[in-house]
Scaffold this active site. Structure first.
Site, short mmCIF file in Angstrom:
data_model
loop_
_atom_site.label_atom_id
_atom_site.label_comp_id
_atom_site.label_asym_id
_atom_site.label_seq_id
_atom_site.Cartn_x
_atom_site.Cartn_y
_atom_site.Cartn_z
N GLY A 183 -9.01 3.26 -8.29
CA GLY A 183 -8.16 4.35 -8.77
C GLY A 183 -8.16 4.41 -10.29
N HIS A 188 -3.40 4.29 -2.40
CA HIS A 188 -4.42 3.40 -1.82
C HIS A 188 -5.08 4.08 -0.60
CE1 HIS A 188 -1.63 0.17 -3.49
NE2 HIS A 188 -2.79 -0.15 -4.02
N LEU A 205 0.82 -1.22 0.00
CA LEU A 205 0.00 0.00 0.00
C LEU A 205 0.85 1.27 0.00
CD1 LEU A 205 -2.77 -1.04 2.57
CD2 LEU A 205 -2.71 -1.38 0.08
#
Ligand code: PAF
Length: 279
Positions: free
Chosen positions: A148, A37, A33
């Site tokens: 995303g 994120h 991450l």
């Protein structure tokens, strides 16, 4: 923060939460991450009663065995990162929890979405994404899902899957998080040297240059200039294509304002990077 390793434990917790009418915001990830994120997780926290993150490096979506082996795994750091921002729960399953014996294959015809850009370059990739996301959505039945836009084509694929099988799930497509240099945040950036990271920032500059040329010169000249510019920075372009941002149909002409997307995949230091710009 709750940590679930199996879908049985997770489902039990979800059943309780849903019986109290708690809404669930879900962020699917493959771990490693970064702040990109975390921006998604923060949105999930803000917009729902509970935020749930999955960490699962999905073997079915890797068409390249080396890429799979090299995929960074930083689970302890990921858990600490999620805890620090107030995430409520994380699901970290093993492969056989996601793909138990006898689980039916999801046959979703992606049509043109699988025939352009990442589709032919990464055979089987989107089928793998469809299998894992279908499994997550079936187990979790979240209210909202946060994705995303760096993975623009993946967003379209998940939208097609959701429209077909999970019309009640709301997808939130979130702007790409970038370093100050413009480099799109990605777990793969960890594999770049410092010099590589500096070079990679030219990718977004090249995309911005194309967007600035909107209707000032023809699209194909703007793309050619971008490929040349990137090659001077050791970036080998695999594809640089323009498309209609709604349908992802490839185009050779500028589209109406806000309906253009230019998408790129490129190699630098043997790392495959993707990015895009919408305008
Ligand atoms: O974008 C990713 O990290 C993955 O493709 C996803 C959506 C978590 C599915 O494995």
């Amino acid at each position: 923060m709750f940590i679930f390793k199996t879908h049985t434990e997770l489902s039990e917790w979800l059943r309780l939460q849903k019986s109290e009418n708690h809404s669930i915001g879900f962020v699917p990830t493959m771990g490693a991450l970064h702040s990109g994120h975390i921006a998604l997780v923060k949105k999930a926290i803000e917009q729902n009663d509970l935020a749930l993150v999955s960490i699962f490096v999905n073997p079915k979506q890797f068409n390249n065995a080396i890429d799979f082996e090299k995929y960074p795994i930083t689970t302890n750091e990921d858990i600490a990162f999620l805890e620090s921002v107030g995430c409520h729960a994380v699901y970290i399953p093993a492969v056989d929890d996601i793909y138990p014996e006898g689980l039916a294959h999801v046959d979703l015809d992606l049509g043109m979405l699988n025939e352009v850009l990442e589709g032919p370059k990464r055979p089987g990739h989107f089928d793998g994404v469809v299998q894992v996301v279908h499994r997550f959505f079936s187990i979790i039945q979240p209210d909202k899902v946060y994705l995303g836009l760096k993975d623009f084509q993946q967003c379209k694929v998940i939208e097609a899957l959701t429209n077909t099988y999970f019309p009640n799930i709301h997808l939130e497509f979130c702007a790409t998080e970038r370093e100050l240099t413009g480099l799109a945040k990605s777990s793969r950036n960890m594999r770049l040297s410092e010099a590589g990271k500096a070079s990679a920032s030219h990718i977004y500059q090249a995309l911005q240059h194309i967007a600035h040329q909107y209707k000032k010169e023809d699209l194909s000249s703007a793309k050619r200039a971008a490929i040349l510019y990137l090659s001077k920075h050791q970036i080998e372009v695999e594809y640089l294509e323009s498309a209609n941002a709604d349908t992802l149909t490839l185009t050779s002409q500028w589209q109406e304002p806000t309906h253009n997307v230019v998408l790129l995949a490129a190699y630098l230091e043997n790392v495959r990077l993707i990015d895009n710009i919408q305008f």
